[in-house]
Design a protein around this motif. Structure first.
Motif, PDB file in Angstrom:
ATOM      1  N   PRO A 106       0.939  -1.120  -0.130  1.00 18.87           N
ATOM      2  CA  PRO A 106      -0.003   0.175  -0.058  1.00 18.87           C
ATOM      3  C   PRO A 106       1.077   1.340   0.115  1.00 18.87           C
ATOM      4  CG  PRO A 106       0.077  -0.843   2.220  1.00 18.87           C
ATOM      5  CD  PRO A 106       0.888  -1.845   1.421  1.00 18.87           C
ATOM      6  N   ALA A 107       0.268   2.491  -0.422  1.00 20.32           N
ATOM      7  CA  ALA A 107       1.086   3.428  -0.432  1.00 20.32           C
ATOM      8  C   ALA A 107       0.843   4.238   0.968  1.00 20.32           C
ATOM      9  CB  ALA A 107       0.459   4.749  -1.398  1.00 20.32           C
ATOM     10  N   PRO A 108       1.659   4.729   1.604  1.00 27.84           N
ATOM     11  CA  PRO A 108       1.594   5.089   2.980  1.00 27.84           C
ATOM     12  C   PRO A 108       0.864   6.535   3.190  1.00 27.84           C
ATOM     13  CG  PRO A 108       3.791   6.168   2.099  1.00 27.84           C
ATOM     14  CD  PRO A 108       3.030   5.304   0.972  1.00 27.84           C
ATOM     15  N   PHE A 109      -0.398   6.758   2.863  1.00 31.85           N
ATOM     16  CA  PHE A 109      -1.265   7.928   2.788  1.00 31.85           C
ATOM     17  C   PHE A 109      -2.577   7.665   3.314  1.00 31.85           C
ATOM     18  CE2 PHE A 109       1.912   8.604  -0.772  1.00 31.85           C
ATOM     19  CZ  PHE A 109       2.915   9.601   0.020  1.00 31.85           C
ATOM     20  N   GLU A 110      -3.133   8.425   4.318  1.00 32.40           N
ATOM     21  CA  GLU A 110      -4.491   8.215   4.738  1.00 32.40           C
ATOM     22  C   GLU A 110      -5.573   7.937   3.594  1.00 32.40           C
ATOM     23  OE1 GLU A 110      -7.275   8.119   7.620  1.00 32.40           O
ATOM     24  OE2 GLU A 110      -5.078   8.237   7.806  1.00 32.40           O
ATOM     25  N   GLY A 111      -5.347   8.546   2.517  1.00 31.87           N
ATOM     26  CA  GLY A 111      -6.493   8.384   1.256  1.00 31.87           C
ATOM     27  C   GLY A 111      -6.058   6.852   0.645  1.00 31.87           C
ATOM     28  N   LEU A 150      -3.887   3.923   2.257  1.00 33.59           N
ATOM     29  CA  LEU A 150      -4.044   2.916   3.019  1.00 33.59           C
ATOM     30  C   LEU A 150      -5.484   2.089   3.407  1.00 33.59           C
ATOM     31  CD1 LEU A 150      -2.323   0.761   4.528  1.00 33.59           C
ATOM     32  CD2 LEU A 150      -2.426   2.472   6.503  1.00 33.59           C
ATOM     33  N   PRO A 151      -6.495   2.804   3.631  1.00 27.27           N
ATOM     34  CA  PRO A 151      -7.725   2.112   4.102  1.00 27.27           C
ATOM     35  C   PRO A 151      -8.242   1.243   2.982  1.00 27.27           C
ATOM     36  CG  PRO A 151      -7.707   4.357   5.051  1.00 27.27           C
ATOM     37  CD  PRO A 151      -6.711   4.182   3.852  1.00 27.27           C
ATOM     38  N   SER A 152      -8.321   1.764   1.728  1.00 31.20           N
ATOM     39  CA  SER A 152      -8.963   0.953   0.617  1.00 31.20           C
ATOM     40  C   SER A 152      -7.997  -0.229   0.500  1.00 31.20           C
ATOM     41  CB  SER A 152      -9.061   1.804  -0.558  1.00 31.20           C
ATOM     42  OG  SER A 152      -7.647   2.604  -0.896  1.00 31.20           O
ATOM     43  N   MET A 153      -6.638  -0.005   0.264  1.00 32.72           N
ATOM     44  CA  MET A 153      -6.035  -1.143   0.207  1.00 32.72           C
ATOM     45  C   MET A 153      -6.155  -2.501   1.260  1.00 32.72           C
ATOM     46  SD  MET A 153      -3.464  -2.919  -1.792  1.00 32.72           S
ATOM     47  CE  MET A 153      -2.128  -2.150  -2.315  1.00 32.72           C
ATOM     48  N   THR A 197       0.956 -11.132   2.681  1.00 34.30           N
ATOM     49  CA  THR A 197       1.849 -10.396   3.407  1.00 34.30           C
ATOM     50  C   THR A 197       1.836  -8.940   3.004  1.00 34.30           C
ATOM     51  OG1 THR A 197       3.522 -12.283   3.406  1.00 34.30           O
ATOM     52  CG2 THR A 197       4.574  -9.938   3.519  1.00 34.30           C
ATOM     53  N   ILE A 198       2.000  -8.045   3.870  1.00 31.91           N
ATOM     54  CA  ILE A 198       1.849  -6.569   3.711  1.00 31.91           C
ATOM     55  C   ILE A 198       3.104  -5.883   3.848  1.00 31.91           C
ATOM     56  CG2 ILE A 198       0.690  -4.423   4.391  1.00 31.91           C
ATOM     57  CD1 ILE A 198      -1.121  -6.440   3.315  1.00 31.91           C
ATOM     58  N   VAL A 199       3.706  -5.200   3.047  1.00 32.08           N
ATOM     59  CA  VAL A 199       4.771  -4.650   2.873  1.00 32.08           C
ATOM     60  C   VAL A 199       4.532  -2.972   2.988  1.00 32.08           C
ATOM     61  CG1 VAL A 199       7.138  -3.777   1.585  1.00 32.08           C
ATOM     62  CG2 VAL A 199       6.313  -6.205   1.550  1.00 32.08           C
ATOM     63  N   ARG A 200       5.187  -2.428   4.020  1.00 31.53           N
ATOM     64  CA  ARG A 200       4.907  -0.729   4.457  1.00 31.53           C
ATOM     65  C   ARG A 200       6.046  -0.291   4.568  1.00 31.53           C
ATOM     66  NH1 ARG A 200       1.098   0.320   9.190  1.00 31.53           N
ATOM     67  NH2 ARG A 200       1.287   2.372   7.915  1.00 31.53           N
ATOM     68  N   THR A 201       6.120   0.906   4.227  1.00 31.40           N
ATOM     69  CA  THR A 201       7.486   1.789   4.117  1.00 31.40           C
ATOM     70  C   THR A 201       7.463   2.570   5.911  1.00 31.40           C
ATOM     71  OG1 THR A 201       6.171   3.651   3.707  1.00 31.40           O
ATOM     72  CG2 THR A 201       7.305   2.314   1.850  1.00 31.40           C
ATOM     73  N   GLN A 202       8.531   2.769   6.200  1.00 29.80           N
ATOM     74  CA  GLN A 202       8.988   3.383   7.441  1.00 29.80           C
ATOM     75  C   GLN A 202       8.007   4.730   7.561  1.00 29.80           C
ATOM     76  OE1 GLN A 202      10.579   1.464   9.847  1.00 29.80           O
ATOM     77  NE2 GLN A 202       9.678   3.054  11.189  1.00 29.80           N
ATOM     78  N   TYR A 203       8.160   5.517   6.422  1.00 30.02           N
ATOM     79  CA  TYR A 203       7.653   6.683   6.240  1.00 30.02           C
ATOM     80  C   TYR A 203       6.133   6.712   6.574  1.00 30.02           C
ATOM     81  CZ  TYR A 203       5.578  10.943   4.326  1.00 30.02           C
ATOM     82  OH  TYR A 203       5.008  12.379   4.181  1.00 30.02           O
ATOM     83  N   TYR A 233       0.407  -3.874  -6.000  1.00 31.65           N
ATOM     84  CA  TYR A 233       1.021  -2.740  -5.343  1.00 31.65           C
ATOM     85  C   TYR A 233       0.194  -1.493  -5.775  1.00 31.65           C
ATOM     86  CZ  TYR A 233       2.695  -2.095 -10.173  1.00 31.65           C
ATOM     87  OH  TYR A 233       3.042  -1.962 -11.526  1.00 31.65           O
ATOM     88  N   ASP A 234       0.141  -0.442  -4.731  1.00 32.19           N
ATOM     89  CA  ASP A 234      -0.554   0.792  -5.035  1.00 32.19           C
ATOM     90  C   ASP A 234       0.339   1.413  -6.285  1.00 32.19           C
ATOM     91  OD1 ASP A 234      -0.835   3.906  -4.674  1.00 32.19           O
ATOM     92  OD2 ASP A 234      -2.416   3.005  -3.462  1.00 32.19           O
ATOM     93  N   GLU A 235      -0.584   2.250  -7.107  1.00 29.93           N
ATOM     94  CA  GLU A 235      -0.103   2.709  -8.388  1.00 29.93           C
ATOM     95  C   GLU A 235       1.145   3.764  -7.968  1.00 29.93           C
ATOM     96  OE1 GLU A 235      -3.081   4.706 -10.197  1.00 29.93           O
ATOM     97  OE2 GLU A 235      -4.012   5.699  -8.446  1.00 29.93           O
TER      98      GLU A 235
END
Length: 472
Positions: free
Chosen positions: A35-40, A42-45, A60-66, A124-126
């Motif tokens: 997912p992309a690390p943004f409020e708009g 993450l929830p939909s993913m 498996t969910i891969v997230r960024t530290q940001y 992956y998120d676009e």
């Protein structure tokens, strides 16, 4: 499974064993999702994740530290991995940040997948497109997930073509910007997804990567054919791969409430309980948009003059200047003290929009907010700020006619008039009726037999068939 009645006792155990074996095989299909690390985004993913997990896939969910917030407790059946991108303290603008994030994360993801050797499929998120090249290098099937509409995907390509051919009007040529883009009705030049977060050069580079989808097995949109069927078909023709419109994902059977990246103030719901039906205007400009201090004051006074109850979510850091209520005129503070207004830093938005007291939503018109307003039958006042918000506003105001647009300089008179038009005027009542009909259409689409429900089933079948031939 069907059984011969005479042999039911004899074959029932065999049937159960066979079914269990098939389910175990499906569970071994391991899908890595980024997912992309943004409020708009993450929830939909995460709602898509919940739907796929319910079908038996191992996720498996891969997230960024940001922008990291630990949400694993909400999803105990999932495996979470964090990439140390080293960008937590980044001060880059959004466009440059995304370009940097993708550059940094690509080799880190490739190292992780190569080391663990247990991935069958990647989604992956676009905007975090770094898995694309990793998947191609490792011969893994992949799909792109878009938290935006199908027409937004097309609009980015239109913008890139116009820019490349020198046909994009300057942003200060207002009369030209009002013209409809040739072969892209009903969208005007001003509705194209330019950004407030970086240079045009950087945006073209970003959109070029975001729009590179031809090698994917498919494109997943958090949208519904019930509201943009023609654009879904156009996207499928554009990229030559299957497009799965599976949304609104927060309305699907297995949707899970993903914890917000911001702390929600739920006491506003008690205040809403005391208000009359359809009387409250809810104001929130989302997780990224900004407001000038002068507009902040004009907005406050326009709400006072509207004489309507209001719930205003003022995100910390969203005002360029003094954002404290103490900086606002005394008349506004008195209105809040007297109970006609309520101010929070962040609201539980889906619950707010679903509350019977809310009659309208003043918003930047991001796609998540657009879908949430549609799913609750709430009309909007749109004040787009950047990117797809311009595209979504045109859909709301022109195609669906469930919103007003407030453009240009903002003053208290404009705010007052817009709020009263939407909440108490006949025009607002008509929009509310159209919004209710639109809500019914998307509700049908996520039920059994609906377009989004069928698309989700097709997506599951596609992941199964694509990944079944990969031995990693």
């Amino acid at each position: 499974f069907s059984y011969n009645k005479k042999k039911k006792t004899q074959t029932q155990g065999l049937g159960r064993e066979r079914k269990r074996g098939i389910m175990e095989e499906i569970r071994r299909k391991r899908v890595l999702m980024v997912p992309a690390p943004f409020e708009g985004h993450l929830p939909s993913m995460m709602n898509l994740v919940s739907s796929l997990s319910s079908k038996g896939f191992s996720i498996t969910i891969v997230r960024t530290q940001y922008n990291f917030k630990d949400i694993s407790a909400k999803f105990p059946h999932l495996h979470f991995v964090t990439i140390d991108d080293g960008l937590s303290g980044s001060t880059l603008g959004l466009v440059d940040f995304l370009l940097k994030l993708n550059s940094v994360c690509e080799p880190l993801l490739k190292e992780f997948i190569t080391l663990h050797n247990d991935v069958d499929f990647i989604i992956y998120d676009e905007f975090v497109y770094f898995p694309r090249q990793v998947a191609e290098d490792l011969n893994l099937p992949k799909m792109v997930f878009s938290a935006s509409s199908a027409v937004t995907s097309i609009s980015r390509c239109v913008l890139m073509d116009l820019q490349e051919n020198g046909l994009l009007p300057p942003q200060d040529e207002r009369s030209q910007l009002e013209e409809v883009v040739p072969e892209f009705h009903p969208f005007r030049y001003k509705d194209l997804p330019v950004t407030a977060y970086g240079s045009m050069e950087g945006l073209m580079l970003l959109y070029g990567n975001v729009s590179n989808r031809g090698s994917s097995c498919g494109i997943i949109h958090n949208s519904s054919e019930s509201i943009e069927k023609d654009f879904t078909s156009a996207a499928q023709d554009k990229w030559g791969v299957q497009v799965y419109s599976v949304g609104p994902l927060h309305m699907t059977d297995f949707a899970t409430s993903c914890p917000s990246l911001f702390d929600e103030e739920r006491n506003c719901l008690e205040w809403l309980d005391k208000q009359q039906p359809n009387s409250v205007i809810y104001i929130s400009i989302g997780s990224l948009a900004m407001t000038k201090e002068e507009e902040f004051v004009e907005m406050a006074m326009g709400l006072v003059q509207s004489k309507q109850p209001f719930l205003w979510a003022i995100r910390p850091g969203s005002i360029t200047g003094d954002e404290s209520l103490d900086s606002l005129p005394e008349q506004f503070r008195e209105t809040v003290t007297e109970g006609r207004g309520f101010v929070v830093k962040w609201a539980p938005q889906k619950e707010v929009l679903g509350h019977p007291a809310v009659g309208g939503f003043w918003n930047h018109c991001g796609w998540n907010s657009t879908l949430e307003s549609i799913s609750c039958g709430v009309p909007m006042i749109c004040r787009p700020y950047s990117g797809d918000q311009w595209v979504n506003t045109r859909l709301m105001t022109h195609e669906w006619q469930t919103a007003l647009e407030v453009d240009g300089e903002l003053d208290r008179g404009i705010v007052e008039m817009a709020v009263r038009r939407l909440i108490v005027g006949p025009e607002g009542e008509e929009m509310r009726n159209r919004a209710t009909k639109l809500k019914a259409k998307v509700e049908v689409s996520v039920r059994i037999g609906g377009s989004s429900h069928s698309a989700l089933n097709s997506l599951v079948d596609s992941i199964w068939s694509s990944s079944s031939s990969i031995g990693v």
